[in-house]
Scaffold this motif. Structure first.
Motif, PDB file in Angstrom:
ATOM      1  N   SER A 185      -9.636 -13.026   6.589  1.00 40.40           N
ATOM      2  CA  SER A 185      -8.463 -12.232   6.235  1.00 40.40           C
ATOM      3  C   SER A 185      -7.182 -13.037   6.440  1.00 40.40           C
ATOM      4  N   TYR A 186      -6.239 -12.877   5.526  1.00 43.75           N
ATOM      5  CA  TYR A 186      -4.996 -13.657   5.546  1.00 43.75           C
ATOM      6  C   TYR A 186      -3.818 -12.808   6.005  1.00 43.75           C
ATOM      7  N   ILE A 187      -3.102 -13.330   6.998  1.00 42.88           N
ATOM      8  CA  ILE A 187      -1.931 -12.618   7.503  1.00 42.88           C
ATOM      9  C   ILE A 187      -0.821 -12.599   6.458  1.00 42.88           C
ATOM     10  N   GLU A 188      -0.882 -13.506   5.467  1.00 40.72           N
ATOM     11  CA  GLU A 188       0.102 -13.471   4.385  1.00 40.72           C
ATOM     12  C   GLU A 188       0.057 -12.163   3.610  1.00 40.72           C
ATOM     13  N   SER A 189      -1.010 -11.394   3.801  1.00 35.20           N
ATOM     14  CA  SER A 189      -1.091 -10.066   3.174  1.00 35.20           C
ATOM     15  C   SER A 189       0.075  -9.193   3.613  1.00 35.20           C
ATOM     16  N   ALA A 190       0.654  -9.527   4.753  1.00 29.36           N
ATOM     17  CA  ALA A 190       1.807  -8.763   5.245  1.00 29.36           C
ATOM     18  C   ALA A 190       2.980  -8.827   4.283  1.00 29.36           C
ATOM     19  N   SER A 191       3.056  -9.897   3.501  1.00 33.09           N
ATOM     20  CA  SER A 191       4.151  -9.987   2.532  1.00 33.09           C
ATOM     21  C   SER A 191       4.005  -8.914   1.456  1.00 33.09           C
ATOM     22  N   GLY A 192       2.767  -8.649   1.053  1.00 36.31           N
ATOM     23  CA  GLY A 192       2.539  -7.574   0.088  1.00 36.31           C
ATOM     24  C   GLY A 192       2.836  -6.212   0.674  1.00 36.31           C
ATOM     25  N   VAL A 193       2.474  -6.025   1.950  1.00 41.59           N
ATOM     26  CA  VAL A 193       2.792  -4.771   2.643  1.00 41.59           C
ATOM     27  C   VAL A 193       4.300  -4.605   2.738  1.00 41.59           C
ATOM     28  N   GLY A 194       4.993  -5.712   2.987  1.00 39.99           N
ATOM     29  CA  GLY A 194       6.454  -5.650   3.033  1.00 39.99           C
ATOM     30  C   GLY A 194       7.050  -5.233   1.703  1.00 39.99           C
ATOM     31  N   GLU A 195       6.316  -5.500   0.621  1.00 40.99           N
ATOM     32  CA  GLU A 195       6.763  -5.104  -0.713  1.00 40.99           C
ATOM     33  C   GLU A 195       6.409  -3.660  -1.027  1.00 40.99           C
ATOM     34  N   GLY A 196       5.606  -3.025  -0.150  1.00 44.67           N
ATOM     35  CA  GLY A 196       5.284  -1.619  -0.336  1.00 44.67           C
ATOM     36  C   GLY A 196       3.813  -1.296  -0.464  1.00 44.67           C
ATOM     37  N   ALA A 197       2.932  -2.314  -0.486  1.00 50.78           N
ATOM     38  CA  ALA A 197       1.497  -2.069  -0.638  1.00 50.78           C
ATOM     39  C   ALA A 197       0.958  -1.277   0.551  1.00 50.78           C
ATOM     40  N   ARG A 198       0.115  -0.279   0.251  1.00 52.11           N
ATOM     41  CA  ARG A 198      -0.475   0.548   1.308  1.00 52.11           C
ATOM     42  C   ARG A 198      -1.952   0.815   1.073  1.00 52.11           C
ATOM     43  N   THR A 199      -2.487   0.363  -0.057  1.00 54.38           N
ATOM     44  CA  THR A 199      -3.878   0.676  -0.383  1.00 54.38           C
ATOM     45  C   THR A 199      -4.633  -0.559  -0.862  1.00 54.38           C
ATOM     46  N   GLY A 200      -5.929  -0.364  -1.106  1.00 54.91           N
ATOM     47  CA  GLY A 200      -6.764  -1.448  -1.586  1.00 54.91           C
ATOM     48  C   GLY A 200      -6.474  -1.863  -3.015  1.00 54.91           C
ATOM     49  N   LEU A 201      -5.705  -1.056  -3.744  1.00 55.90           N
ATOM     50  CA  LEU A 201      -5.358  -1.446  -5.109  1.00 55.90           C
ATOM     51  C   LEU A 201      -4.580  -2.762  -5.109  1.00 55.90           C
ATOM     52  N   ALA A 202      -3.731  -2.954  -4.119  1.00 58.28           N
ATOM     53  CA  ALA A 202      -2.991  -4.211  -4.013  1.00 58.28           C
ATOM     54  C   ALA A 202      -3.951  -5.385  -3.856  1.00 58.28           C
ATOM     55  N   SER A 203      -5.016  -5.184  -3.071  1.00 58.45           N
ATOM     56  CA  SER A 203      -6.012  -6.246  -2.893  1.00 58.45           C
ATOM     57  C   SER A 203      -6.739  -6.542  -4.198  1.00 58.45           C
ATOM     58  N   VAL A 204      -7.025  -5.494  -4.965  1.00 60.06           N
ATOM     59  CA  VAL A 204      -7.674  -5.694  -6.257  1.00 60.06           C
ATOM     60  C   VAL A 204      -6.782  -6.544  -7.166  1.00 60.06           C
ATOM     61  N   VAL A 205      -5.484  -6.248  -7.175  1.00 65.04           N
ATOM     62  CA  VAL A 205      -4.535  -7.024  -7.981  1.00 65.04           C
ATOM     63  C   VAL A 205      -4.525  -8.479  -7.525  1.00 65.04           C
ATOM     64  N   THR A 206      -4.464  -8.696  -6.211  1.00 62.68           N
ATOM     65  CA  THR A 206      -4.471 -10.060  -5.679  1.00 62.68           C
ATOM     66  C   THR A 206      -5.751 -10.787  -6.062  1.00 62.68           C
ATOM     67  N   GLY A 207      -6.892 -10.085  -5.930  1.00 64.49           N
ATOM     68  CA  GLY A 207      -8.169 -10.698  -6.268  1.00 64.49           C
ATOM     69  C   GLY A 207      -8.263 -11.088  -7.729  1.00 64.49           C
ATOM     70  N   ILE A 208      -7.770 -10.228  -8.606  1.00 64.11           N
ATOM     71  CA  ILE A 208      -7.767 -10.538 -10.038  1.00 64.11           C
ATOM     72  C   ILE A 208      -6.919 -11.779 -10.312  1.00 64.11           C
ATOM     73  N   CYS A 209      -5.788 -11.881  -9.630  1.00 65.27           N
ATOM     74  CA  CYS A 209      -4.933 -13.066  -9.786  1.00 65.27           C
ATOM     75  C   CYS A 209      -5.680 -14.332  -9.375  1.00 65.27           C
ATOM     76  N   PHE A 210      -6.453 -14.264  -8.306  1.00 63.55           N
ATOM     77  CA  PHE A 210      -7.238 -15.424  -7.880  1.00 63.55           C
ATOM     78  C   PHE A 210      -8.261 -15.800  -8.949  1.00 63.55           C
ATOM     79  N   LEU A 211      -8.924 -14.798  -9.532  1.00 60.81           N
ATOM     80  CA  LEU A 211      -9.917 -15.081 -10.565  1.00 60.81           C
ATOM     81  C   LEU A 211      -9.258 -15.710 -11.789  1.00 60.81           C
ATOM     82  N   ILE A 212      -8.086 -15.208 -12.147  1.00 63.90           N
ATOM     83  CA  ILE A 212      -7.353 -15.782 -13.286  1.00 63.90           C
ATOM     84  C   ILE A 212      -6.970 -17.230 -12.996  1.00 63.90           C
ATOM     85  N   SER A 213      -6.637 -17.509 -11.736  1.00 61.80           N
ATOM     86  CA  SER A 213      -6.207 -18.869 -11.370  1.00 61.80           C
ATOM     87  C   SER A 213      -7.315 -19.896 -11.544  1.00 61.80           C
TER      88      SER A 213
END
Length: 490
Positions: A356-384
């Motif tokens: 688990s990455y503590i950098e996830s806190a940056s997404g929480v700081g942007e307002g993320a509160r659910t696993g949907l944010a993780s799904v978005v991040t994961g999709i971005c990794f797959l695209i990369s």
């Protein structure tokens, strides 16, 4: 339309909102998407950095990862596999645990594997150790031991863990940006401002501008403040590089860009090479270095993974306001299961343990509160995996300002610690300061746990220490003494 219906509409479709509990957690679809994107941009560096760490080191057989002799080919393979595993396990975290936490190859552990483990055996043998470590932790999770340990930790020590991680990611941010550096000349302080006590180079200016922009937007309550700051800073970096041709940061070019040079790539897409998938030998290390040495290495990896994640999910949950009155995040058992599987998956793909990455806190700081944010991040990794050149557009100087703001927000929790009570105040203090000073979450947690048990004992309150805290403290004593023990046994 009622207020609740309006909230659901703003969050997204009914089924999506219901599955991820977007409205229930006070979020919206837009916040989750922005949060996921911010988390990706903040930790996308791992797709570039992990290959440079483990893809350029020869194993005990004189070969690079994948069994070849070409470091460039190894780097390309590791980059793709790093993005693939990070994407899959982060999506799994979002869908199975519904928690805004992203995972990828663990920094520190990858260097330990590359320079201290793989040089004594083949890469496949070393990755087998990582798989075994992940499977052992998974067993500890499924038996309830890992969660029981987490629940045994006093609330104020959990708060201290969150505060310490806030200070830690702030330190990571200023160091990666080149704002704070290790002096080149021997005999000086361990760190200093910029180069020779002065800020140096255009990239540091980008960092400062980005930080001021993010803080200003946050203070003005602008939606997407962190994401806007990262994107604007990246564009500014690209413009400056195109004009000044600054290049990468090196000893001879201390004013250069950190990690990657922000310039438009010649090639926008790449063809993924998945040759490293499945390249592990489960018990090969036992034959190469012996059972005792192999078990000690597994123990070292396991303890670091075990408590890094505990600290990270506590801090993320606290920052998101999701933890319960005892400081425990929702779906904590599921979070730990996914993290354990991620450790094993990293070894199975030859990219080192994923965590688990503590950098996830940056997404929480942007307002993320659910696993949907993780799904978005994961999709971005797959695209990369196929647009890897785009990932290199974001230098440290553009991404790390987000860590500074989030570090500040996490530090505000320090008021929840009773500094008039020495029995918890001093362990909390050690936890907070040793995380950045040792560059290790586990070291800070371990020092806090051990000192807590000692202080309770010397004050005649040993019975107040939970039995599992005694067990864990004893394990940390072994962890801190692992170097002498390894030397003695070998």
């Amino acid at each position: 339309m009622s207020s609740s219906q309006a909230a659901t509409a703003r969050s997204g479709s009914g089924p999506l909102d219901s599955f991820f509990k977007i409205t229930e957690r006070g979020s919206t679809l837009g916040r989750e998407v922005r949060g996921g994107l911010v988390t990706f941009f903040t930790m996308a560096y791992i797709v570039v950095l992990n290959p440079l760490i483990i893809g350029t080191v020869k194993d005990g057989a004189g070969q690079f990862i994948g069994g070849g002799t070409d470091p460039a080919a190894a780097i390309a393979k590791v980059a793709v596999a790093t993005a693939l595993v990070a994407g899959v396990v982060t999506i799994l975290m979002g869908l199975f645990a519904n928690f805004p936490l992203a995972l990828a190859t663990g920094l520190g552990l990858n260097a330990f594997i590359a320079f201290s483990v793989a040089t004594k055996m083949t890469w496949a043998d070393a990755m087998g150790l990582v798989v075994l470590e992940g499977l052992i932790i998974l067993v500890l999770v499924l038996t309830g031991f890992r969660k029981a340990v987490f629940e045994a930790v006093p609330l104020q020590l959990k708060i201290a863990i969150s505060v310490g991680i806030g200070l830690f990611i702030t330190f990571i941010g200023v160091v990666d940006a080149g704002f704070v550096r290790r002096p080149a000349a021997p005999g000086g302080p361990p760190v200093e401002l910029g180069v020779g006590g002065n800020l140096h180079g255009w990239p540091v200016l980008v960092f400062v501008v980005g930080l001021l922009l993010i803080v200003t937007l946050y203070a003005r309550k602008v939606k997407g403040a962190i994401l806007i700051g990262i994107l604007v800073s990246t564009v500014l970096a690209i413009v400056i590089e195109s004009i000044a041709s600054i290049g990468a940061r090196t000893d001879k070019n201390p004013g250069g860009w950190g990690l990657s040079v922000p310039k438009l790539p010649d090639q926008w897409f790449t063809t993924p090479n998945l040759d490293t998938i499945g390249e592990f030998n489960l018990f090969g290390s036992f034959e190469k270095i012996g059972a005792v040495s192999a078990l000690l290495l597994i123990f070292t990896l396991m303890l670091a993974d075990f408590f890094d994640t505990m600290g990270t999910m506590t801090a993320i949950g606290a920052e998101a306001g999701l933890n319960d009155k005892d400081g425990i995040p929702p779906n904590s058992q599921r979070i730990l299961v996914v993290d354990s599987l991620a450790a094993a998956a990293g070894g199975a793909a030859s990219v080192s343990s994923n965590t688990s990455y503590i950098e996830s806190a940056s997404g929480v700081g942007e307002g993320a509160r659910t696993g949907l944010a993780s799904v978005v991040t994961g999709i971005c990794f797959l695209i990369s995996m196929v647009v890897a050149p785009l990932v290199t557009l974001v230098p440290y100087e553009a991404a790390t300002p987000a860590l500074i703001l989030v570090g500040f927000l996490m530090m505000t929790q320090v008021k929840g610690i009773d500094f008039d009570d020495l029995e918890v105040a001093f362990p909390a203090f050690l936890t907070i300061v040793l995380m950045p000073f040792t560059y290790s979450i586990s070291a800070g947690i371990g020092a806090g746990f051990v000192s807590y048990a000692v202080l309770k004992t010397v004050r005649g309150k040993a019975r107040e220490v939970h039995p599992l805290m005694w067990v864990v403290s004893a394990l940390f004593v072994v962890y801190f003494a692992i170097g002498p023990l390894t030397d003695w046994l070998t």
